[in-house]
Design a protein around this motif. Structure first.
Motif, PDB file in Angstrom:
ATOM      1  N   LEU A  96     -13.165 -15.764 -32.641  1.00 42.68           N
ATOM      2  CA  LEU A  96     -13.242 -14.848 -31.497  1.00 42.68           C
ATOM      3  C   LEU A  96     -14.077 -13.635 -31.902  1.00 42.68           C
ATOM      4  CD1 LEU A  96     -12.083 -14.111 -28.616  1.00 42.68           C
ATOM      5  CD2 LEU A  96     -10.285 -12.880 -29.834  1.00 42.68           C
ATOM      6  N   GLY A  97     -15.346 -13.673 -31.557  1.00 40.00           N
ATOM      7  CA  GLY A  97     -16.195 -12.554 -31.956  1.00 40.00           C
ATOM      8  C   GLY A  97     -17.658 -12.834 -31.695  1.00 40.00           C
ATOM      9  N   GLY A  98     -18.495 -11.982 -32.269  1.00 36.78           N
ATOM     10  CA  GLY A  98     -19.939 -12.147 -32.141  1.00 36.78           C
ATOM     11  C   GLY A  98     -20.458 -13.207 -33.104  1.00 36.78           C
ATOM     12  N   GLY A  99     -21.777 -13.217 -33.282  1.00 37.44           N
ATOM     13  CA  GLY A  99     -22.408 -14.236 -34.103  1.00 37.44           C
ATOM     14  C   GLY A  99     -21.959 -14.219 -35.555  1.00 37.44           C
ATOM     15  N   PRO A 122     -17.258 -16.907 -28.118  1.00 42.56           N
ATOM     16  CA  PRO A 122     -18.213 -15.826 -28.410  1.00 42.56           C
ATOM     17  C   PRO A 122     -17.986 -14.615 -27.512  1.00 42.56           C
ATOM     18  CG  PRO A 122     -19.272 -17.590 -27.162  1.00 42.56           C
ATOM     19  CD  PRO A 122     -17.896 -18.071 -27.479  1.00 42.56           C
ATOM     20  N   THR A 123     -18.083 -13.428 -28.096  1.00 44.50           N
ATOM     21  CA  THR A 123     -17.775 -12.209 -27.336  1.00 44.50           C
ATOM     22  C   THR A 123     -18.956 -11.246 -27.217  1.00 44.50           C
ATOM     23  OG1 THR A 123     -16.964 -11.091 -29.311  1.00 44.50           O
ATOM     24  CG2 THR A 123     -15.337 -12.318 -27.994  1.00 44.50           C
ATOM     25  N   THR A 124     -20.091 -11.572 -27.832  1.00 40.84           N
ATOM     26  CA  THR A 124     -21.309 -10.776 -27.593  1.00 40.84           C
ATOM     27  C   THR A 124     -22.258 -11.632 -26.757  1.00 40.84           C
ATOM     28  OG1 THR A 124     -22.422 -11.595 -29.586  1.00 40.84           O
ATOM     29  CG2 THR A 124     -21.146  -9.559 -29.810  1.00 40.84           C
ATOM     30  N   LEU A 125     -23.187 -10.955 -26.086  1.00 43.56           N
ATOM     31  CA  LEU A 125     -24.172 -11.719 -25.310  1.00 43.56           C
ATOM     32  C   LEU A 125     -24.966 -12.620 -26.246  1.00 43.56           C
ATOM     33  CD1 LEU A 125     -25.486 -12.256 -22.568  1.00 43.56           C
ATOM     34  CD2 LEU A 125     -27.015 -10.320 -22.979  1.00 43.56           C
ATOM     35  N   LEU A 126     -25.304 -12.081 -27.419  1.00 41.68           N
ATOM     36  CA  LEU A 126     -26.099 -12.864 -28.360  1.00 41.68           C
ATOM     37  C   LEU A 126     -25.370 -14.135 -28.785  1.00 41.68           C
ATOM     38  CD1 LEU A 126     -28.527 -11.718 -30.967  1.00 41.68           C
ATOM     39  CD2 LEU A 126     -26.831 -13.370 -31.687  1.00 41.68           C
ATOM     40  N   SER A 127     -24.083 -13.999 -29.079  1.00 41.62           N
ATOM     41  CA  SER A 127     -23.360 -15.194 -29.525  1.00 41.62           C
ATOM     42  C   SER A 127     -23.095 -16.144 -28.359  1.00 41.62           C
ATOM     43  CB  SER A 127     -22.062 -14.815 -30.241  1.00 41.62           C
ATOM     44  OG  SER A 127     -21.227 -14.049 -29.417  1.00 41.62           O
ATOM     45  N   VAL A 133     -23.878 -21.741 -29.926  1.00 50.02           N
ATOM     46  CA  VAL A 133     -24.357 -23.010 -29.370  1.00 50.02           C
ATOM     47  C   VAL A 133     -25.280 -23.691 -30.383  1.00 50.02           C
ATOM     48  CG1 VAL A 133     -25.628 -24.059 -27.445  1.00 50.02           C
ATOM     49  CG2 VAL A 133     -24.379 -21.909 -27.092  1.00 50.02           C
ATOM     50  N   GLY A 134     -25.030 -24.939 -30.685  1.00 45.32           N
ATOM     51  CA  GLY A 134     -26.003 -25.665 -31.500  1.00 45.32           C
ATOM     52  C   GLY A 134     -25.535 -26.094 -32.873  1.00 45.32           C
ATOM     53  N   GLY A 135     -24.353 -25.634 -33.291  1.00 43.74           N
ATOM     54  CA  GLY A 135     -23.759 -26.209 -34.498  1.00 43.74           C
ATOM     55  C   GLY A 135     -24.249 -25.662 -35.825  1.00 43.74           C
ATOM     56  N   LYS A 136     -25.037 -24.576 -35.812  1.00 47.30           N
ATOM     57  CA  LYS A 136     -25.425 -24.000 -37.111  1.00 47.30           C
ATOM     58  C   LYS A 136     -24.344 -23.022 -37.545  1.00 47.30           C
ATOM     59  CE  LYS A 136     -30.486 -23.898 -37.067  1.00 47.30           C
ATOM     60  NZ  LYS A 136     -31.648 -22.993 -36.999  1.00 47.30           N
ATOM     61  N   ALA A 204     -24.519 -10.032 -13.564  1.00 44.02           N
ATOM     62  CA  ALA A 204     -25.811 -10.394 -12.974  1.00 44.02           C
ATOM     63  C   ALA A 204     -26.658 -11.258 -13.915  1.00 44.02           C
ATOM     64  CB  ALA A 204     -26.582  -9.118 -12.633  1.00 44.02           C
ATOM     65  N   ILE A 205     -26.206 -11.398 -15.142  1.00 45.41           N
ATOM     66  CA  ILE A 205     -27.029 -12.089 -16.142  1.00 45.41           C
ATOM     67  C   ILE A 205     -26.789 -13.598 -16.069  1.00 45.41           C
ATOM     68  CG2 ILE A 205     -27.551 -12.247 -18.598  1.00 45.41           C
ATOM     69  CD1 ILE A 205     -26.459  -9.474 -19.007  1.00 45.41           C
ATOM     70  N   ASP A 206     -27.875 -14.364 -15.973  1.00 41.64           N
ATOM     71  CA  ASP A 206     -27.744 -15.824 -15.862  1.00 41.64           C
ATOM     72  C   ASP A 206     -27.621 -16.448 -17.268  1.00 41.64           C
ATOM     73  OD1 ASP A 206     -27.821 -18.479 -15.319  1.00 41.64           O
ATOM     74  OD2 ASP A 206     -29.731 -18.462 -14.237  1.00 41.64           O
ATOM     75  N   ILE A 207     -26.424 -16.329 -17.811  1.00 44.50           N
ATOM     76  CA  ILE A 207     -26.155 -16.865 -19.150  1.00 44.50           C
ATOM     77  C   ILE A 207     -26.247 -18.395 -19.145  1.00 44.50           C
ATOM     78  CG2 ILE A 207     -24.276 -17.154 -20.844  1.00 44.50           C
ATOM     79  CD1 ILE A 207     -23.430 -14.285 -20.178  1.00 44.50           C
ATOM     80  N   TYR A 208     -25.803 -18.973 -18.041  1.00 43.39           N
ATOM     81  CA  TYR A 208     -25.724 -20.433 -17.950  1.00 43.39           C
ATOM     82  C   TYR A 208     -27.083 -21.087 -18.231  1.00 43.39           C
ATOM     83  CZ  TYR A 208     -24.197 -24.968 -16.118  1.00 43.39           C
ATOM     84  OH  TYR A 208     -23.865 -26.288 -15.982  1.00 43.39           O
ATOM     85  N   ARG A 209     -28.141 -20.570 -17.574  1.00 44.88           N
ATOM     86  CA  ARG A 209     -29.466 -21.182 -17.737  1.00 44.88           C
ATOM     87  C   ARG A 209     -29.942 -21.074 -19.194  1.00 44.88           C
ATOM     88  NH1 ARG A 209     -32.399 -25.084 -17.707  1.00 44.88           N
ATOM     89  NH2 ARG A 209     -34.632 -24.755 -17.671  1.00 44.88           N
ATOM     90  N   SER A 210     -29.595 -19.944 -19.816  1.00 46.63           N
ATOM     91  CA  SER A 210     -30.009 -19.758 -21.198  1.00 46.63           C
ATOM     92  C   SER A 210     -29.335 -20.787 -22.111  1.00 46.63           C
ATOM     93  CB  SER A 210     -29.612 -18.348 -21.629  1.00 46.63           C
ATOM     94  OG  SER A 210     -30.549 -17.803 -22.482  1.00 46.63           O
ATOM     95  N   VAL A 211     -28.026 -20.948 -21.907  1.00 52.58           N
ATOM     96  CA  VAL A 211     -27.281 -21.911 -22.737  1.00 52.58           C
ATOM     97  C   VAL A 211     -27.786 -23.328 -22.466  1.00 52.58           C
ATOM     98  CG1 VAL A 211     -24.991 -22.862 -23.220  1.00 52.58           C
ATOM     99  CG2 VAL A 211     -25.247 -20.417 -22.820  1.00 52.58           C
ATOM    100  N   GLU A 212     -28.120 -23.575 -21.188  1.00 53.87           N
ATOM    101  CA  GLU A 212     -28.620 -24.905 -20.824  1.00 53.87           C
ATOM    102  C   GLU A 212     -29.912 -25.218 -21.593  1.00 53.87           C
ATOM    103  OE1 GLU A 212     -28.342 -26.858 -16.474  1.00 53.87           O
ATOM    104  OE2 GLU A 212     -29.774 -25.225 -16.642  1.00 53.87           O
ATOM    105  N   ILE A 213     -30.803 -24.215 -21.640  1.00 52.00           N
ATOM    106  CA  ILE A 213     -32.079 -24.430 -22.348  1.00 52.00           C
ATOM    107  C   ILE A 213     -31.813 -24.683 -23.833  1.00 52.00           C
ATOM    108  CG2 ILE A 213     -34.219 -23.310 -23.124  1.00 52.00           C
ATOM    109  CD1 ILE A 213     -34.242 -21.842 -20.367  1.00 52.00           C
ATOM    110  N   LYS A 214     -30.992 -23.826 -24.449  1.00 52.99           N
ATOM    111  CA  LYS A 214     -30.743 -24.016 -25.880  1.00 52.99           C
ATOM    112  C   LYS A 214     -30.080 -25.371 -26.118  1.00 52.99           C
ATOM    113  CE  LYS A 214     -29.161 -22.552 -30.253  1.00 52.99           C
ATOM    114  NZ  LYS A 214     -28.643 -21.607 -31.204  1.00 52.99           N
TER     115      LYS A 214
END
Ligand code: NAD
Ligand code: ZN
Length: 352
Positions: A96-99, A122-127, A133-136, A204-214
Motif C-alpha cells: 500500500l503505497g507509491g512506487g 498503488p497510492t501515487t499517480l505514478l504508481s 503495472v507490468g510486473g517489474k 478528471a484524470i484518465d488513468i484508465y487509458r494510461s494503464v490500458e496502454i502500458k
C-alpha cells in the motif's frame, strides 16, 4: 470501470477494492501483511481499511518513506520481520503505497521463501499508471536505480483515485509525466486530451487509458525483449538527469520532472534520428515547459550525464540505445545516436 486483464492477473479500477476482502478470504491465506511507508500508513491505511469494511485481520509493516530507502538493508529488515511473524508460503503481502513500496514490496514478496503472493494497492499517480503495472519489482544498489529485481506479477492491482486526494501537487505532476509519455508513444488523441486535463483534479484524470496502454505493451513483451522498450522514451536522458540532480541539487528533481526534460531532449533527438517533425517537437517542448519548471542542465554536468547514460542497463554492447518518436503517438526503439547529437539535445533544452 471494467477491470483490465493482463497476463495472469487483473487490474481493478475504482470500487474494485470493496471486493478485495472477499478475495482474500476465499484464498484462505495463512497470514496477511500490509506494507506501508510512514506517510501511507497515516493517510492511506485508514482509507484502505474503510473500503474493506474496517478490515483488521492483518499485520502492518511500516518503512521509512523515500527512494533512499528502496534498498537491500530495508529488505533484510522486512524479511526478518516476516520471519518473526511466522509468515509462510501461504501468506499474502499487500503493498500500500507509491512506487517505492510496490517495487520493494514486490521484490520482497517474490523472493521470501522463494515467493509469496502479493497485491499492489498503488497510492501515487505514478504508481497507479506505471510502477504497479507490468510486473517489474526492484531495489536500488548505491545510486544505481532498480539494479536488483525480478519480473513477478502481483495477484491483483487495485487502482483507487480516492488515495490521490492527499497526494501533494508536485507528486501528481510527477505521475502525470508518465501519462504524457503513454500518449506520446502510443496514442496521439490521448496526448491531445491530456493537454486539456487539469492534473490537480484526480477525478478528471484518465488513468484508465494510461494503464490500458502500458498493459497492452507489457502483455505483448513482458520481459522487455523488444516492444516494451518504447516505455523508456524520455528515460535514457531523464534517468541520467534525475540521478545527477539527486546527487547534486539541494531540491532534487522528481522522477516525473526529470523524464519531462528527457521527453524534450529525446524528441529533439527524434528529429535527426527518426521521423518526428519540427512542428511536433515545438508542440511537445511548449507543452512540457507550460507544465514543468524549467531546469538548467549545467554544462559541467554533460560528461557525467553521458557516463550515467552509458551505465543504463537497457544498453547493449556498450552502445547507448534510445527509444525515439516517429511521430506524436508512435515510438520506435533500439536507436543508436551519436554523442554529438545527445549533447545538442541537452543544449536544445537549455535554449528554450
Ligand atoms: N516497477 C516499475 O515498472 C516502475 C515504473 C515506474 C517507476 N517505478 C519506481 O517507482 C518509484 C517512484 O514512485 P513514486 O513516485 O510513487 O514514489 P514514492 O513511493 O516515494 O511516493 C512519493 C511520496 O508520496 C508519499 N505518498 C504515497 N502515497 C501518498 C498519498 N496517497 N498521499 C500522500 N502521500 C503519499 C510517499 O510516502 C512518498 O513520500 C521509483 O522507485 C521508481 O523506480 C517503478
Ligand atoms: Zn518513469
Amino acid at each position: 470501470m471494467e477491470p483490465l486483464t493482463s497476463a495472469g492477473h487483473t487490474l481493478y479500477f475504482e470500487s474494485g477494492l470493496v471486493a478485495l476482502k472477499n478475495l482474500i478470504e476465499s484464498h484462505q491465506y495463512s497470514k496477511v501483511f500490509v506494507l506501508t511507508d510512514e506517510h501511507t500508513s497515516e493517510v492511506c491505511l485508514p482509507v484502505f481499511q474503510s473500503f474493506l469494511e474496517d478490515f483488521q485481520e492483518f499485520d502492518l509493516i511500516e518503512t521509512a518513506a523515500g527512494e533512499e530507502n528502496k534498498n537491500i538493508d530495508f529488505c533484510i529488515g522486512i524479511w526478518k520481520t516476516l520471519l518473526d511473524f511466522e509468515a509462510d508460503r501461504k501468506s499474502l503481502m499487500i503493498n500500500l503505497g507509491g512506487g517505492v513500496i510496490t517495487d520493494m514490496g514486490g521484490f520482497i514478496a517474490s523472493t521470501y521463501k522463494r515467493g509469496i503472493d502479493f497485491i499492489n494497492v498503488p497510492t501515487t499517480l505514478l504508481s497507479q499508471v506505471d510502477a504497479s503495472v507490468g510486473g517489474k519489482t526492484g531495489i536500488d544498489v548505491d545510486t544505481v536505480k532498480n539494479m536488483v529485481g525480478t519480473f513477478t506479477l502481483p495477484q491483483m492491482v487495485f487502482i483507487e483515485t480516492e488515495f490521490l486526494k492527499t497526494l501533494p501537487p508536485r507528486e501528481l505532476l510527477s505521475g502525470f509525466a508518465e501519462m504524457i509519455k503513454h500518449g506520446l508513444i502510443a496514442d496521439k488523441a490521448y496526448y491531445e486530451r491530456l493537454k486539456t486535463t487539469d492534473y490537480l483534479n484526480p477525478a478528471a484524470i484518465d488513468i484508465y487509458r494510461s494503464v490500458e496502454i502500458k498493459n497492452e505493451v507489457v502483455t505483448i513483451d513482458p520481459h522487455e525483449k523488444n516492444l516494451r522498450k518504447i516505455l523508456n522514451f524520455g528515460h535514457t536522458i531523464g534517468h541520467a538527469v534525475e540521478s545527477y540532480s539527486l546527487a547534486n541539487d539541494e531540491n532534487p528533481l522528481t522522477h516525473g520532472e526529470a523524464i519531462a526534460i528527457g521527453f524534450v531532449c529525446e524528441a529533439a533527438l527524434s528529429i535527426k534520428n527518426s521521423t518526428l517533425t519540427q512542428p511536433e517537437l515545438k508542440d511537445i517542448s511548449e507543452y512540457i515547459l507550460s507544465l514543468y519548471p524549467k531546469y538548467h542542465i549545467r554544462k559541467e554536468s554533460f560528461d557525467s550525464l553521458l557516463e550515467l547514460m552509458k551505465s543504463d542497463k537497457k544498453n547493449e554492447d556498450g552502445n547507448i540505445l534510445f527509444s525515439l518518436l516517429e511521430s506524436t503517438g508512435k515510438c520506435t526503439f533500439n536507436c543508436r545516436v551519436a554523442t554529438a547529437d545527445i549533447l545538442s539535445s541537452l543544449e536544445y533544452y537549455n535554449s528554450l
